[in-house]
Design an enzyme around this catalytic site. Structure first.
Site, PDB file in Angstrom:
ATOM      1  N   ASP A 536       0.844  -1.193   0.000  1.00 24.09           N
ATOM      2  CA  ASP A 536       0.000   0.000   0.000  1.00 24.09           C
ATOM      3  C   ASP A 536       0.880   1.243   0.000  1.00 24.09           C
ATOM      4  O   ASP A 536       2.086   1.172   0.252  1.00 24.09           O
ATOM      5  CB  ASP A 536      -0.951  -0.027   1.212  1.00 24.09           C
ATOM      6  CG  ASP A 536      -0.205  -0.099   2.527  1.00 24.09           C
ATOM      7  OD1 ASP A 536       0.552   0.849   2.832  1.00 24.09           O
ATOM      8  OD2 ASP A 536      -0.361  -1.092   3.270  1.00 24.09           O
ATOM      9  N   GLU A 616      24.101 -21.647 -16.783  1.00 23.00           N
ATOM     10  CA  GLU A 616      22.928 -20.925 -16.259  1.00 23.00           C
ATOM     11  C   GLU A 616      23.364 -19.694 -15.461  1.00 23.00           C
ATOM     12  O   GLU A 616      22.757 -18.636 -15.545  1.00 23.00           O
ATOM     13  CB  GLU A 616      22.082 -21.856 -15.382  1.00 23.00           C
ATOM     14  CG  GLU A 616      21.286 -22.869 -16.191  1.00 23.00           C
ATOM     15  CD  GLU A 616      20.630 -23.928 -15.316  1.00 23.00           C
ATOM     16  OE1 GLU A 616      19.505 -24.334 -15.639  1.00 23.00           O
ATOM     17  OE2 GLU A 616      21.249 -24.366 -14.317  1.00 23.00           O
TER      18      GLU A 616
END
Ligand code: DGJ
Length: 734
Positions: A536, A616
């Site tokens: 928020d 990776e």
């Protein structure tokens, strides 16, 4: 002047660059709403209100025999209570005599050349370049003595108006406040749609769009925090409004506790919007001389569609809300230990992960849950913020030193608002948590909630966290909160004040964050509540970035991040690449797509890098490099939602564009793949029409107009869940 008052029509006109907000002092002192929308020059809007004799609509005593003046249908700025208005209202009170009347009439008003800052709660503040004025209209109930000061902040250049209310009891007896809205907006029409953001744990802020219908529609939270279930943000828009067109109103409440947002289409098809603290579980005793302030509501209007509305919020939140010095600055790329190790680690395992992540080019290692007390699972130790030497033989200091020696910064997870029953803190202070003596406690994730309505608990936490921060070199804190509140009962408040606990909890939390976060400006604080359970504007005031969801699946994240983007800048959103099959959904998505999706915010990693192959890790290093190359766009650029993951089943696309339109980065993820499928195009946005852009990896230079109107074909060889990302740079400016 952005705020003017026309003495003869008694009309206030609040003008921003592109919007106007008008209200007037009507006969008998009532404050009526007249207009909110596109910019207008008029300050006589009286013709808009048609007074009519309507059946079963009572008339205030002062109206005498005038049957056409009724609060039952008149548009109001802060509605009366029990005075002939039957819509869901701004306030509900219980006066000393048991009556429930609040009838506020304008007594006077002030206009000040500055922004009003709320006490004890976050609010917008004016920047050096901003022209901001504040209008305060004082409403007084002459019988009870309760005064409501309606406070309007007008950010002229930014098309933003804030609203909040300060209640002051000027009477001689106590008044109980049972409902208290930050703002009411009465529209005289209701032909709109509502957009709100609903969800659940691990699937937050899904965008929901519904037509405004007769009756009362409400969203909100009664969980003590703003919640995963509904975000304290709402859009009201014309039915045909889309990303690029249509009138849109935004409502965003700067509050982290129980909130309510209501839309009521009444008997005459007028619409009332109420926004404020959720009355469920709320009741506040206001003794003579006492005051109570509502959280601040941030209002925005644009006639240019949903993207323009988002840009108004992104800009005002970045410029005028977030207090972190990092808000516009580069942030470290983190690797977080949670999905890598959960509770199962020792120092060696952490150092191995940190060591192997060096090849990935990350900047900071975050030690998540499990480092304190005897916490090997989530049943115990919250509250005991002392290191577990069995796991970390040289403590936080030793671990942090070793991490720093590797060239990484160090971050730590805490969950200060909670306590486990199996903890020294609980054993020494059983009364410090929210629970009712004599009743078995409701547990959430096995834990109880500390009673932040108590100042002694707040003081303890401030000291404990500050001590922890001085124990080791720490550059980043992840502040978590992992359950909904219940049994909001405090041992220090008498029975007449137990209805204050939810709001006092939030005020206590803000006090702690003021004393901890604002006093450590060098540390990056990342907000978190089981992912996005407290996502928020008030949390953004303290945290430049918030962990968006516990769901790290790249495909789920497309929806979560899409919903989050309507009000929050993407630089407020922390997003991590995790391992596959994904721990939450079991889905497998390529590392490339995971990287692209995580770059729709502040990029990070959350995996055991020792288990990645060297290739990776090298791929991650290239991702970090790419991200850093355009990081400035994520931090300070304009964001465009190019397609909706709800409306378009085939792909989700988004774009960042620099404010000067010279650079842009576009990302596309295929969400469904059909055999021999149609050629699809992604139409870009936000570019200069005349400017000519070079597309990364291509020789071609194309005009902004072409890229925005014809778009870019999605490569046909792309498989399901594969993504592409490319940069555009302006080659020629015309
Ligand atoms: C919830 C958070 O959202 C997760 O990322 C992780 O920090 C856990 N809590 C730890 O308990």
């Amino acid at each position: 002047m952005s705020i003017t008052y026309n003495e003869s029509t008694k009309t206030f006109l609040l003008n921003t660059k592109n919007s106007s907000y008008a209200m007037k002092i009507a006969p008998y002192g009532y404050l009526l709403h007249l207009y909110y929308g596109r910019l207008i020059p008029d300050s006589d809007l009286d013709y808009l209100i048609q007074f009519q004799d309507r059946g079963f609509s009572p008339n205030p005593f002062e109206a005498g025999n005038d049957r056409c003046f009724s609060l039952d249908f008149l548009p109001q700025e802060f509605s009366t209570s029990e005075s002939g208005d039957y819509r869901s209202g701004s306030i509900e009170v219980e006066n000393e005599d048991g009556s429930r009347i609040f009838c506020g009439k304008v007594s006077h008003f002030d206009i000040e050349p500055k922004k009003h800052l709320l006490k004890g709660m976050p609010s917008l503040r004016a920047g050096d370049q901003d022209t901001v004025q504040t209008l305060t209209i004082h409403l007084q109930d002459e019988i009870s003595g309760l005064q409501a000061d309606l406070i309007y902040g007008v950010f002229e250049e930014k098309d933003i108006i804030t609203r909040s209310v300060l209640l002051v009891n000027n009477g001689s007896g106590p008044v109980r406040i049972n409902r208290f809205m930050s703002a009411t907006l009465d529209y005289m029409d209701s032909d709109y749609d509502l957009i709100y953001f609903a969800g659940r744990h691990t699937m937050e802020r899904e965008a929901v769009r519904i037509p405004v219908e007769r009756g009362l529609h409400a969203i909100g939270s009664s969980r003590g925090s703003s919640s995963h279930q509904y975000n304290p943000s709402l859009i009201l828009c014309e039915k045909n409004a889309g990303e690029e067109h249509g009138c849109c109103y935004g409502f965003s409440l700067i509050y982290s506790g129980n909130f309510l947002m209501e839309a009521e289409k009444d008997q005459y098809s007028q619409l009332r919007i109420n926004v404020g603290i959720n009355p469920r579980g709320f009741s506040w005793l206001l003794n003579p001389g006492d005051s109570l302030e509502s959280p601040e509501l941030v209002l925005a209007f644009t006639a240019q569609g949903l993207t323009a509305l988002s840009h108004l919020y992104h800009d005002i939140f970045r410029d005028n809300l977030c207090r972190s010095p990092y808000v516009k600055k580069p942030r470290p790329v983190v690797i977080n230990s949670w999905e890598a190790a959960y509770f199962d680690f020792d120092e060696k395992k952490l150092l191995d992960i940190a060591q192997s992540s060096l090849q990935m080019g990350v900047d900071l290692f975050v030690l998540d849950d499990g480092w304190f007390g005897k916490r090997d699972n989530d049943c115990c130790s919250l509250g005991d913020w002392t290191v577990n030497y069995a796991k970390l033989k040289d403590g936080l200091k030793g671990l942090s030193q070793r991490i720093h020696q590797m060239g990484l910064s160090f971050g730590l997870w805490i969950e200060p608002e909670m306590v486990s029953e199996d903890s020294d803190l609980y054993r020494s202070h059983p009364d410090w948590c929210l629970r009712v003596p004599g009743r078995p406690a409701v547990r959430g994730r096995y834990q109880l909630v500390l009673d932040l309505s108590r100042s002694d608990v707040c003081d303890y936490l401030i000291a404990a966290i500050n001590r922890l921060l001085s124990e080791a070199r720490i550059e980043y804190i992840k502040w978590d909160m992992n359950r909904s509140l219940s049994e909001a009962w405090s041992s220090l408040l008498d029975r007449s004040r137990q209805g204050e606990v939810y709001h006092r909890y939030v005020l206590g939390l803000y006090h702690i964050m003021d004393q901890v976060i604002l006093t450590h400006p060098d540390i990056i604080f990342c907000g978190c509540s089981g992912g996005g359970g407290r996502y928020d504007p008030a949390m953004y005031y303290y945290h430049p970035q918030i962990w968006c969801s516990d769901n790290t699946d790249a495909i789920s994240r497309l929806k979560i991040q899409y919903g989050t983007s309507f009000f929050y800048p993407m630089s407020a959103l922390e997003s991590h690449v995790s391992i596959c099959p994904n721990h939450q959904t079991g889905r497998t998505v390529s590392l490339k797509t995971r990287g692209i999706t995580a770059m729709d915010g502040i990029l990070g990693y959350e995996l055991d890098s020792t288990r990645l192959s060297s290739e990776e890790r090298e791929q991650c290093r290239r991702q970090v490099e790419t991200y850093k190359h355009f990081e400035e766009l994520v931090l300070n650029g304009d964001y465009y939602r190019l397609s909706s993951p709800y409306a378009n089943p085939y792909f989700t696309a988004w774009q960042f564009v620099s404010k000067d339109k010279k650079r842009s980065v576009v990302s596309v993820v295929l969400t469904d793949k059909e055999s021999n499928d149609a050629q699809r195009f992604v139409k870009l946005r936000g570019l200069s029409r005349q400017g000519r852009y070079r597309i990364e990896g291509q020789e071609r230079i194309l005009s902004g107009a072409l890229l925005m109107n014809a778009g870019i074909p999605i490569p046909s060889g792309l498989k399901e869940y594969e993504g592409i990302q490319f940069e555009l740079t302006m080659a020629e400016e015309r």
